[in-house]
Design a protein around this motif. Structure first.
Motif, PDB file in Angstrom:
ATOM      1  N   ALA A  57       3.030  -7.456   4.231  1.00 45.88           N
ATOM      2  CA  ALA A  57       1.845  -6.779   4.758  1.00 45.88           C
ATOM      3  C   ALA A  57       2.121  -6.580   6.243  1.00 45.88           C
ATOM      4  O   ALA A  57       2.145  -7.537   7.015  1.00 45.88           O
ATOM      5  CB  ALA A  57       0.603  -7.628   4.535  1.00 45.88           C
ATOM      6  N   ILE A  58       2.378  -5.332   6.617  1.00 45.53           N
ATOM      7  CA  ILE A  58       2.808  -5.015   7.974  1.00 45.53           C
ATOM      8  C   ILE A  58       1.707  -4.212   8.670  1.00 45.53           C
ATOM      9  O   ILE A  58       1.456  -3.060   8.320  1.00 45.53           O
ATOM     10  CB  ILE A  58       4.117  -4.199   7.950  1.00 45.53           C
ATOM     11  CG1 ILE A  58       5.183  -4.944   7.139  1.00 45.53           C
ATOM     12  CG2 ILE A  58       4.590  -3.905   9.364  1.00 45.53           C
ATOM     13  CD1 ILE A  58       6.445  -4.122   6.898  1.00 45.53           C
ATOM     14  N   PRO A  59       1.029  -4.832   9.660  1.00 42.74           N
ATOM     15  CA  PRO A  59      -0.019  -4.111  10.383  1.00 42.74           C
ATOM     16  C   PRO A  59       0.562  -3.293  11.536  1.00 42.74           C
ATOM     17  O   PRO A  59       1.631  -3.611  12.064  1.00 42.74           O
ATOM     18  CB  PRO A  59      -0.905  -5.241  10.911  1.00 42.74           C
ATOM     19  CG  PRO A  59       0.050  -6.382  11.120  1.00 42.74           C
ATOM     20  CD  PRO A  59       1.107  -6.240  10.044  1.00 42.74           C
ATOM     21  N   ASP A  60      -0.162  -2.250  11.927  1.00 42.87           N
ATOM     22  CA  ASP A  60       0.298  -1.435  13.058  1.00 42.87           C
ATOM     23  C   ASP A  60      -0.457  -1.747  14.345  1.00 42.87           C
ATOM     24  O   ASP A  60      -0.206  -1.132  15.374  1.00 42.87           O
ATOM     25  CB  ASP A  60       0.192   0.057  12.738  1.00 42.87           C
ATOM     26  CG  ASP A  60      -1.237   0.576  12.687  1.00 42.87           C
ATOM     27  OD1 ASP A  60      -2.190  -0.239  12.729  1.00 42.87           O
ATOM     28  OD2 ASP A  60      -1.406   1.799  12.592  1.00 42.87           O
ATOM     29  N   GLY A  61      -1.390  -2.697  14.304  1.00 45.86           N
ATOM     30  CA  GLY A  61      -2.162  -3.041  15.494  1.00 45.86           C
ATOM     31  C   GLY A  61      -3.384  -2.169  15.697  1.00 45.86           C
ATOM     32  O   GLY A  61      -4.180  -2.404  16.609  1.00 45.86           O
ATOM     33  N   ALA A  62      -3.548  -1.145  14.854  1.00 48.13           N
ATOM     34  CA  ALA A  62      -4.696  -0.243  14.961  1.00 48.13           C
ATOM     35  C   ALA A  62      -5.544  -0.272  13.687  1.00 48.13           C
ATOM     36  O   ALA A  62      -6.249   0.683  13.385  1.00 48.13           O
ATOM     37  CB  ALA A  62      -4.213   1.177  15.244  1.00 48.13           C
ATOM     38  N   GLY A  63      -5.430  -1.359  12.925  1.00 48.89           N
ATOM     39  CA  GLY A  63      -6.235  -1.499  11.713  1.00 48.89           C
ATOM     40  C   GLY A  63      -5.639  -0.873  10.478  1.00 48.89           C
ATOM     41  O   GLY A  63      -6.326  -0.710   9.473  1.00 48.89           O
ATOM     42  N   ARG A  64      -4.367  -0.495  10.535  1.00 44.40           N
ATOM     43  CA  ARG A  64      -3.717   0.104   9.362  1.00 44.40           C
ATOM     44  C   ARG A  64      -2.572  -0.784   8.901  1.00 44.40           C
ATOM     45  O   ARG A  64      -2.015  -1.573   9.664  1.00 44.40           O
ATOM     46  CB  ARG A  64      -3.190   1.497   9.708  1.00 44.40           C
ATOM     47  CG  ARG A  64      -4.277   2.468  10.130  1.00 44.40           C
ATOM     48  CD  ARG A  64      -3.745   3.827  10.476  1.00 44.40           C
ATOM     49  NE  ARG A  64      -2.691   3.728  11.493  1.00 44.40           N
ATOM     50  CZ  ARG A  64      -1.899   4.737  11.842  1.00 44.40           C
ATOM     51  NH1 ARG A  64      -2.045   5.920  11.272  1.00 44.40           N
ATOM     52  NH2 ARG A  64      -0.975   4.578  12.771  1.00 44.40           N
ATOM     53  N   TRP A  65      -2.222  -0.617   7.625  1.00 42.82           N
ATOM     54  CA  TRP A  65      -1.149  -1.384   6.990  1.00 42.82           C
ATOM     55  C   TRP A  65      -0.121  -0.420   6.427  1.00 42.82           C
ATOM     56  O   TRP A  65      -0.471   0.661   5.945  1.00 42.82           O
ATOM     57  CB  TRP A  65      -1.721  -2.245   5.862  1.00 42.82           C
ATOM     58  CG  TRP A  65      -2.744  -3.221   6.343  1.00 42.82           C
ATOM     59  CD1 TRP A  65      -4.092  -3.016   6.423  1.00 42.82           C
ATOM     60  CD2 TRP A  65      -2.518  -4.531   6.835  1.00 42.82           C
ATOM     61  NE1 TRP A  65      -4.711  -4.118   6.930  1.00 42.82           N
ATOM     62  CE2 TRP A  65      -3.769  -5.081   7.188  1.00 42.82           C
ATOM     63  CE3 TRP A  65      -1.373  -5.315   7.005  1.00 42.82           C
ATOM     64  CZ2 TRP A  65      -3.911  -6.359   7.705  1.00 42.82           C
ATOM     65  CZ3 TRP A  65      -1.519  -6.599   7.520  1.00 42.82           C
ATOM     66  CH2 TRP A  65      -2.768  -7.104   7.865  1.00 42.82           C
ATOM     67  N   LEU A  66       1.137  -0.824   6.447  1.00 43.53           N
ATOM     68  CA  LEU A  66       2.214   0.011   5.922  1.00 43.53           C
ATOM     69  C   LEU A  66       2.288  -0.120   4.408  1.00 43.53           C
ATOM     70  O   LEU A  66       2.315  -1.232   3.872  1.00 43.53           O
ATOM     71  CB  LEU A  66       3.553  -0.404   6.537  1.00 43.53           C
ATOM     72  CG  LEU A  66       4.727   0.495   6.150  1.00 43.53           C
ATOM     73  CD1 LEU A  66       4.590   1.861   6.803  1.00 43.53           C
ATOM     74  CD2 LEU A  66       6.040  -0.154   6.560  1.00 43.53           C
ATOM     75  N   MET A  67       2.317   1.005   3.726  1.00 41.35           N
ATOM     76  CA  MET A  67       2.496   1.032   2.273  1.00 41.35           C
ATOM     77  C   MET A  67       3.733   1.865   1.964  1.00 41.35           C
ATOM     78  O   MET A  67       4.075   2.795   2.698  1.00 41.35           O
ATOM     79  CB  MET A  67       1.259   1.623   1.590  1.00 41.35           C
ATOM     80  CG  MET A  67      -0.021   0.822   1.792  1.00 41.35           C
ATOM     81  SD  MET A  67       0.022  -0.844   1.090  1.00 41.35           S
ATOM     82  CE  MET A  67      -0.203  -0.457  -0.649  1.00 41.35           C
ATOM     83  N   HIS A  68       4.356   1.531   0.852  1.00 41.20           N
ATOM     84  CA  HIS A  68       5.612   2.154   0.423  1.00 41.20           C
ATOM     85  C   HIS A  68       5.382   2.758  -0.961  1.00 41.20           C
ATOM     86  O   HIS A  68       4.795   2.111  -1.829  1.00 41.20           O
ATOM     87  CB  HIS A  68       6.676   1.047   0.364  1.00 41.20           C
ATOM     88  CG  HIS A  68       8.003   1.486  -0.110  1.00 41.20           C
ATOM     89  ND1 HIS A  68       8.467   1.210  -1.373  1.00 41.20           N
ATOM     90  CD2 HIS A  68       8.992   2.158   0.518  1.00 41.20           C
ATOM     91  CE1 HIS A  68       9.689   1.700  -1.501  1.00 41.20           C
ATOM     92  NE2 HIS A  68      10.022   2.279  -0.370  1.00 41.20           N
ATOM     93  N   ARG A  69       5.841   3.967  -1.164  1.00 43.97           N
ATOM     94  CA  ARG A  69       5.694   4.621  -2.468  1.00 43.97           C
ATOM     95  C   ARG A  69       6.943   4.348  -3.293  1.00 43.97           C
ATOM     96  O   ARG A  69       8.065   4.653  -2.878  1.00 43.97           O
ATOM     97  CB  ARG A  69       5.481   6.121  -2.296  1.00 43.97           C
ATOM     98  CG  ARG A  69       5.040   6.773  -3.574  1.00 43.97           C
ATOM     99  CD  ARG A  69       4.463   8.156  -3.302  1.00 43.97           C
ATOM    100  NE  ARG A  69       4.121   8.748  -4.573  1.00 43.97           N
ATOM    101  CZ  ARG A  69       4.494   9.954  -4.951  1.00 43.97           C
ATOM    102  NH1 ARG A  69       5.196  10.727  -4.141  1.00 43.97           N
ATOM    103  NH2 ARG A  69       4.157  10.413  -6.135  1.00 43.97           N
ATOM    104  N   ARG A  70       6.746   3.784  -4.478  1.00 42.85           N
ATOM    105  CA  ARG A  70       7.860   3.374  -5.341  1.00 42.85           C
ATOM    106  C   ARG A  70       8.709   4.561  -5.795  1.00 42.85           C
ATOM    107  O   ARG A  70       8.190   5.659  -5.986  1.00 42.85           O
ATOM    108  CB  ARG A  70       7.340   2.637  -6.580  1.00 42.85           C
ATOM    109  CG  ARG A  70       6.747   1.276  -6.245  1.00 42.85           C
ATOM    110  CD  ARG A  70       6.406   0.485  -7.481  1.00 42.85           C
ATOM    111  NE  ARG A  70       7.521   0.295  -8.384  1.00 42.85           N
ATOM    112  CZ  ARG A  70       8.497  -0.602  -8.238  1.00 42.85           C
ATOM    113  NH1 ARG A  70       8.506  -1.396  -7.187  1.00 42.85           N
ATOM    114  NH2 ARG A  70       9.459  -0.711  -9.136  1.00 42.85           N
ATOM    115  N   PRO A  71      10.023   4.311  -5.977  1.00 41.25           N
ATOM    116  CA  PRO A  71      10.895   5.374  -6.510  1.00 41.25           C
ATOM    117  C   PRO A  71      10.370   5.862  -7.861  1.00 41.25           C
ATOM    118  O   PRO A  71       9.926   5.056  -8.700  1.00 41.25           O
ATOM    119  CB  PRO A  71      12.243   4.682  -6.660  1.00 41.25           C
ATOM    120  CG  PRO A  71      12.193   3.523  -5.726  1.00 41.25           C
ATOM    121  CD  PRO A  71      10.761   3.081  -5.702  1.00 41.25           C
TER     122      PRO A  71
END
Length: 140
Positions: free
Chosen positions: A14-28
């Motif tokens: 769970a990787i936050p950007d500091g602005a209230g958003r999280w990084l998501m990855h789209r599966r192959p």
């Protein structure tokens, strides 16, 4: 005599950007749950610590370097074995710091999303469960 179920140990960040958003990855598209959005990560290899696997997987999938000192466990979710498929235990870690710009090396894309936006994404069942737990722990 029935065999004990086998479980795969999987890690996700769970990787936050500091602005209230999280990084998501789209599966192959060619993999199970292809095209669905998830917290990035992957399987823990034999004799590998979960945090080592997380660092390796995030580098392989996103081309980023993780500071191990900023990794903290957040939650987990699990799915029991079904038919011939093993069960899964998915460990979610919060990643505090990383170097590089995340990009989809192995998947179909990456994006930064608020918790509400994550709720509207198509996700595998365990990521749905983890997103709900993450939202309770880190409210907007």
């Amino acid at each position: 005599m029935k065999k004990n179920p086998t479980y795969l140990l999987v890690v996700a960040g769970a990787i936050p950007d500091g602005a209230g958003r999280w990084l998501m990855h789209r599966r192959p598209l060619a993999k199970a749950h292809g095209g669905l959005w998830e917290f990035p990560g992957g399987k823990v290899e034999v004799s590998e610590k979960p945090t080592e696997a997380l660092i390796r997987e995030l580098h392989e999938e996103l081309d980023i370097e993780i500071d191990p000192a900023t990794i903290e466990p957040v939650s987990f979710a699990q799915r029991d074995a079904v038919d011939d498929e093993p069960g899964i235990v998915l460990l979610l870690y919060r990643v505090g710091e990383f170097a590089g710009t995340p990009r989809a090396v192995e998947g179909e894309g990456v994006g930064w999303f608020t918790a509400a936006e994550i709720d509207s994404l198509a996700r595998p069942p365990l990521d749905i469960e983890l997103a709900a737990k993450l939202r309770r722990l880190f409210p907007e």
